[in-house]
Design a protein around this motif. Sequence first.
Motif, PDB file in Angstrom:
ATOM      1  N   ILE A  28       0.387  -1.154  -0.392  1.00 44.47           N
ATOM      2  CA  ILE A  28       0.250  -0.344   0.185  1.00 44.47           C
ATOM      3  C   ILE A  28       0.982   1.253  -0.012  1.00 44.47           C
ATOM      4  O   ILE A  28       0.709   2.338  -0.923  1.00 44.47           O
ATOM      5  N   ALA A  29       1.861   1.278   0.929  1.00 43.64           N
ATOM      6  CA  ALA A  29       2.695   2.566   0.814  1.00 43.64           C
ATOM      7  C   ALA A  29       3.026   2.482  -0.516  1.00 43.64           C
ATOM      8  O   ALA A  29       3.502   3.750  -0.888  1.00 43.64           O
ATOM      9  N   PHE A  30       3.209   1.695  -1.351  1.00 41.46           N
ATOM     10  CA  PHE A  30       3.947   1.805  -2.903  1.00 41.46           C
ATOM     11  C   PHE A  30       2.943   2.662  -3.533  1.00 41.46           C
ATOM     12  O   PHE A  30       3.153   3.135  -4.883  1.00 41.46           O
ATOM     13  N   LEU A  31       1.687   1.946  -3.639  1.00 41.38           N
ATOM     14  CA  LEU A  31       0.581   2.925  -4.238  1.00 41.38           C
ATOM     15  C   LEU A  31       0.539   4.200  -3.338  1.00 41.38           C
ATOM     16  O   LEU A  31       0.302   4.952  -5.473  1.00 41.38           O
ATOM     17  N   ASN A  32       0.532   4.802  -2.522  1.00 42.91           N
ATOM     18  CA  ASN A  32       0.691   5.948  -2.350  1.00 42.91           C
ATOM     19  C   ASN A  32       1.832   6.295  -2.904  1.00 42.91           C
ATOM     20  O   ASN A  32       1.839   7.632  -2.695  1.00 42.91           O
ATOM     21  N   ASP A  33       3.201   5.780  -2.931  1.00 44.10           N
ATOM     22  CA  ASP A  33       4.059   6.589  -3.592  1.00 44.10           C
ATOM     23  C   ASP A  33       3.973   6.308  -5.179  1.00 44.10           C
ATOM     24  O   ASP A  33       4.117   7.913  -6.038  1.00 44.10           O
ATOM     25  N   LYS A  34       3.469   5.207  -5.828  1.00 44.48           N
ATOM     26  CA  LYS A  34       3.525   5.486  -6.994  1.00 44.48           C
ATOM     27  C   LYS A  34       2.131   7.002  -7.513  1.00 44.48           C
ATOM     28  O   LYS A  34       2.149   8.082  -8.456  1.00 44.48           O
ATOM     29  N   ALA A  35       1.085   6.886  -6.652  1.00 41.92           N
ATOM     30  CA  ALA A  35       0.106   8.364  -6.779  1.00 41.92           C
ATOM     31  C   ALA A  35       1.049   9.241  -7.045  1.00 41.92           C
ATOM     32  O   ALA A  35       0.257  10.315  -7.447  1.00 41.92           O
ATOM     33  N   ILE A  36       1.489   9.466  -5.539  1.00 44.57           N
ATOM     34  CA  ILE A  36       2.311  11.028  -5.249  1.00 44.57           C
ATOM     35  C   ILE A  36       3.015  11.423  -6.992  1.00 44.57           C
ATOM     36  O   ILE A  36       2.842  12.587  -7.516  1.00 44.57           O
ATOM     37  N   SER A  37       3.527  10.006  -7.011  1.00 44.19           N
ATOM     38  CA  SER A  37       5.291  10.678  -8.419  1.00 44.19           C
ATOM     39  C   SER A  37       3.874  11.390  -9.825  1.00 44.19           C
ATOM     40  O   SER A  37       3.858  11.383 -11.037  1.00 44.19           O
ATOM     41  N   GLU A  38       3.186   9.807  -9.935  1.00 35.17           N
ATOM     42  CA  GLU A  38       1.626   9.990 -11.079  1.00 35.17           C
ATOM     43  C   GLU A  38       2.014  11.896 -11.270  1.00 35.17           C
ATOM     44  O   GLU A  38       1.309  11.854 -12.049  1.00 35.17           O
ATOM     45  N   ALA A  39       0.613  11.452 -10.468  1.00 32.83           N
ATOM     46  CA  ALA A  39       0.608  13.555 -10.148  1.00 32.83           C
ATOM     47  C   ALA A  39       1.243  14.627 -10.366  1.00 32.83           C
ATOM     48  O   ALA A  39       1.221  15.383 -11.337  1.00 32.83           O
ATOM     49  N   THR A  40       2.767  14.377 -10.321  1.00 37.91           N
ATOM     50  CA  THR A  40       3.571  15.391  -9.999  1.00 37.91           C
ATOM     51  C   THR A  40       4.149  14.988 -11.779  1.00 37.91           C
ATOM     52  O   THR A  40       4.332  16.544 -12.126  1.00 37.91           O
TER      53      THR A  40
END
Length: 237
Positions: free
Chosen positions: A52-64
């Motif tokens: 789940i932590a990596f899904l959070n990382d991915k979501a933040i990075s995708e948005a940037t």
Amino acid sequence: MKFHLKKTISLALILGIVSLSYASYQSGGYLPENEVVNTTSIIGLPPSNNSIAFLNDKAISEATFSLDKNSQEYIKAIHDASNDSDIHIADFSKAFGQKLSKEDTPAIYNLLQKAIVDANNAKNIDKDYYKRKRPFIFFDKNPCDLSEDPSSYSYPSGHTTRAWTYGLILTELKPQNAIEILKVANGKGQSRVICGVHWQSDIEAAKMVATINFTILQTNEQFKKDFKNAQKETSKR
């Protein structure tokens, strides 16, 4: 901002984090090679790809990566991508309440420059140990600074380690400006996510590395002497 030194150092010794370094040692700091802080067991593994932590990382990075390249956040991220420590030290001037530079505050400047060598030595152990790929490699995108080395590692963030080290020291010198100072440090960390070169979890790990290293430095006699000299340069604001 005071740290519980005895408790933190005891924890470090129990977990064996003051140890041999795996990365190449850079001289010029306060700590000899055998006292370089190894924080790998403290920051732990970066998030696994199915967490789940990596899904959070991915979501933040995708948005940037979809940010407007003309936005103030993106322009700031380009500025914060600089490897020039003089630029980053100067960026704390407004929050600190006086101009920070080699010429204007030589004792403070010396303290920051030497302390960051130790922080970098600690950070490099973690980077070489975990070898995490950067977001722009993972997503096959361009970072905000095209000179970024695609073969370098992501965890923890070096720029954030530097910014947080500066922030902690400057906050100790002028605690009344702590909020403003740490906002600058935090902003520089977030710029690395916006730039596409770090995951959010890289930033949080870097803050921990900087904090542990700063705590250890406060037991070093030369650091304490240099800190007292730096205090003489601080204004009352």
